[in-house]
Design a protein around this motif. Structure first.
Motif, PDB file in Angstrom:
ATOM      1  N   LEU A   1      -2.333   3.115  18.196  1.00 23.55           N
ATOM      2  CA  LEU A   1      -1.294   4.052  18.606  1.00 23.55           C
ATOM      3  C   LEU A   1       0.055   3.365  18.465  1.00 23.55           C
ATOM      4  N   ALA A   2       0.904   3.931  17.614  1.00 25.93           N
ATOM      5  CA  ALA A   2       2.247   3.391  17.378  1.00 25.93           C
ATOM      6  C   ALA A   2       3.288   4.283  18.041  1.00 25.93           C
ATOM      7  N   ALA A   3       4.525   3.822  18.003  1.00 24.96           N
ATOM      8  CA  ALA A   3       5.641   4.577  18.562  1.00 24.96           C
ATOM      9  C   ALA A   3       5.682   5.980  17.963  1.00 24.96           C
ATOM     10  N   GLY A   4       6.148   6.931  18.735  1.00 27.37           N
ATOM     11  CA  GLY A   4       6.258   8.306  18.271  1.00 27.37           C
ATOM     12  C   GLY A   4       4.935   9.049  18.274  1.00 27.37           C
ATOM     13  N   ASP A   5       3.964   8.561  19.069  1.00 32.07           N
ATOM     14  CA  ASP A   5       2.643   9.184  19.172  1.00 32.07           C
ATOM     15  C   ASP A   5       1.934   9.231  17.816  1.00 32.07           C
ATOM     16  N   TYR A   6       2.116   8.167  17.020  1.00 30.27           N
ATOM     17  CA  TYR A   6       1.500   8.051  15.702  1.00 30.27           C
ATOM     18  C   TYR A   6       0.170   7.311  15.829  1.00 30.27           C
ATOM     19  N   TRP A   7      -0.937   8.030  15.664  1.00 30.65           N
ATOM     20  CA  TRP A   7      -2.289   7.478  15.729  1.00 30.65           C
ATOM     21  C   TRP A   7      -2.765   7.163  14.318  1.00 30.65           C
ATOM     22  N   PHE A   8      -3.450   6.027  14.141  1.00 27.50           N
ATOM     23  CA  PHE A   8      -4.011   5.712  12.833  1.00 27.50           C
ATOM     24  C   PHE A   8      -5.240   4.826  12.981  1.00 27.50           C
ATOM     25  N   ASP A   9      -6.028   4.779  11.898  1.00 28.95           N
ATOM     26  CA  ASP A   9      -7.302   4.067  11.896  1.00 28.95           C
ATOM     27  C   ASP A   9      -7.186   2.699  11.251  1.00 28.95           C
ATOM     28  N   GLU A  10      -8.219   1.899  11.450  1.00 26.86           N
ATOM     29  CA  GLU A  10      -8.347   0.583  10.828  1.00 26.86           C
ATOM     30  C   GLU A  10      -9.221   0.723   9.587  1.00 26.86           C
ATOM     31  N   GLU A  11      -8.647   0.445   8.426  1.00 24.87           N
ATOM     32  CA  GLU A  11      -9.387   0.580   7.170  1.00 24.87           C
ATOM     33  C   GLU A  11     -10.590  -0.356   7.101  1.00 24.87           C
ATOM     34  N   GLN A  12     -10.519  -1.520   7.740  1.00 27.58           N
ATOM     35  CA  GLN A  12     -11.597  -2.495   7.673  1.00 27.58           C
ATOM     36  C   GLN A  12     -12.626  -2.338   8.786  1.00 27.58           C
ATOM     37  N   ALA A  13     -12.586  -1.232   9.514  1.00 26.49           N
ATOM     38  CA  ALA A  13     -13.580  -0.997  10.559  1.00 26.49           C
ATOM     39  C   ALA A  13     -14.973  -0.899   9.936  1.00 26.49           C
ATOM     40  N   ASP A  14     -15.988  -1.093  10.746  1.00 25.76           N
ATOM     41  CA  ASP A  14     -17.359  -1.021  10.257  1.00 25.76           C
ATOM     42  C   ASP A  14     -17.718   0.377   9.773  1.00 25.76           C
ATOM     43  N   SER A  15     -17.140   1.391  10.407  1.00 30.23           N
ATOM     44  CA  SER A  15     -17.336   2.779   9.977  1.00 30.23           C
ATOM     45  C   SER A  15     -16.263   3.643  10.627  1.00 30.23           C
ATOM     46  N   HIS A  16     -16.299   4.917  10.285  1.00 28.22           N
ATOM     47  CA  HIS A  16     -15.401   5.911  10.876  1.00 28.22           C
ATOM     48  C   HIS A  16     -16.238   7.140  11.203  1.00 28.22           C
ATOM     49  N   ASP A  17     -15.951   7.771  12.326  1.00 33.15           N
ATOM     50  CA  ASP A  17     -16.748   8.933  12.725  1.00 33.15           C
ATOM     51  C   ASP A  17     -16.013  10.255  12.496  1.00 33.15           C
ATOM     52  N   GLY A  18     -15.009  10.239  11.664  1.00 31.10           N
ATOM     53  CA  GLY A  18     -14.229  11.438  11.405  1.00 31.10           C
ATOM     54  C   GLY A  18     -12.934  11.464  12.191  1.00 31.10           C
ATOM     55  N   THR A  19     -12.942  10.866  13.371  1.00 28.16           N
ATOM     56  CA  THR A  19     -11.750  10.806  14.200  1.00 28.16           C
ATOM     57  C   THR A  19     -11.353   9.367  14.479  1.00 28.16           C
ATOM     58  N   ASN A  20     -12.320   8.521  14.737  1.00 30.75           N
ATOM     59  CA  ASN A  20     -12.053   7.154  15.194  1.00 30.75           C
ATOM     60  C   ASN A  20     -12.620   6.100  14.246  1.00 30.75           C
ATOM     61  N   SER A  21     -12.055   4.907  14.346  1.00 32.94           N
ATOM     62  CA  SER A  21     -12.648   3.729  13.710  1.00 32.94           C
ATOM     63  C   SER A  21     -13.755   3.245  14.630  1.00 32.94           C
ATOM     64  N   ARG A  22     -14.770   2.584  14.052  1.00 34.61           N
ATOM     65  CA  ARG A  22     -15.897   2.097  14.853  1.00 34.61           C
ATOM     66  C   ARG A  22     -16.200   0.656  14.530  1.00 34.61           C
ATOM     67  N   LEU A  23     -16.581  -0.085  15.567  1.00 31.06           N
ATOM     68  CA  LEU A  23     -17.007  -1.480  15.461  1.00 31.06           C
ATOM     69  C   LEU A  23     -18.424  -1.605  15.976  1.00 31.06           C
ATOM     70  N   TYR A  24     -19.219  -2.412  15.307  1.00 34.30           N
ATOM     71  CA  TYR A  24     -20.569  -2.713  15.763  1.00 34.30           C
ATOM     72  C   TYR A  24     -20.591  -4.178  16.186  1.00 34.30           C
ATOM     73  N   THR A  25     -20.957  -4.418  17.456  1.00 36.16           N
ATOM     74  CA  THR A  25     -21.004  -5.802  17.953  1.00 36.16           C
ATOM     75  C   THR A  25     -22.433  -6.164  18.287  1.00 36.16           C
TER      76      THR A  25
END
Length: 91
Positions: free
Chosen positions: A67-91
């Motif tokens: 979450l960045a200034a101005g209510d700008y939400w964005f994902d992490e390209e290097q995440a393990d996966s994405h569920d359509g809305t969020n980035s996901r990590l597997y630990t």
């Protein structure tokens, strides 16, 4: 970018972004901090990036976004996966 370090029972994940892209403060929010903006704000590093490290339980799936200034939400390209809305990590 994500950096990971395994320790006994935990995975320490460092969330890394360029110093000025996007501009202004950025925090990582996710199920590990009850989606609270500002709980994990990225801070400048000597190498010209900014980062924050979060200790996650050793086994599980975690959803998050930036979450960045101005209510700008964005994902992490290097995440393990994405569920359509969020980035996901597997630990």
């Amino acid at each position: 970018m994500l950096e990971r370090k395994q320790t006994k029972g935990r995975t320490h994940v460092t969330f890394v972004l360029p110093a000025d892209t996007p501009p202004g403060p950025v925090s990582v929010v996710g199920d590990f901090n009850d989606w609270q903006p500002g709980a994990h704000t990225l801070a400048p590093r000597k190498d010209g990036t900014r980062a924050v490290t979060v200790a996650l339980p050793g086994s599980g799936v975690h959803s998050f976004r930036y979450l960045a200034a101005g209510d700008y939400w964005f994902d992490e390209e290097q995440a393990d996966s994405h569920d359509g809305t969020n980035s996901r990590l597997y630990t």
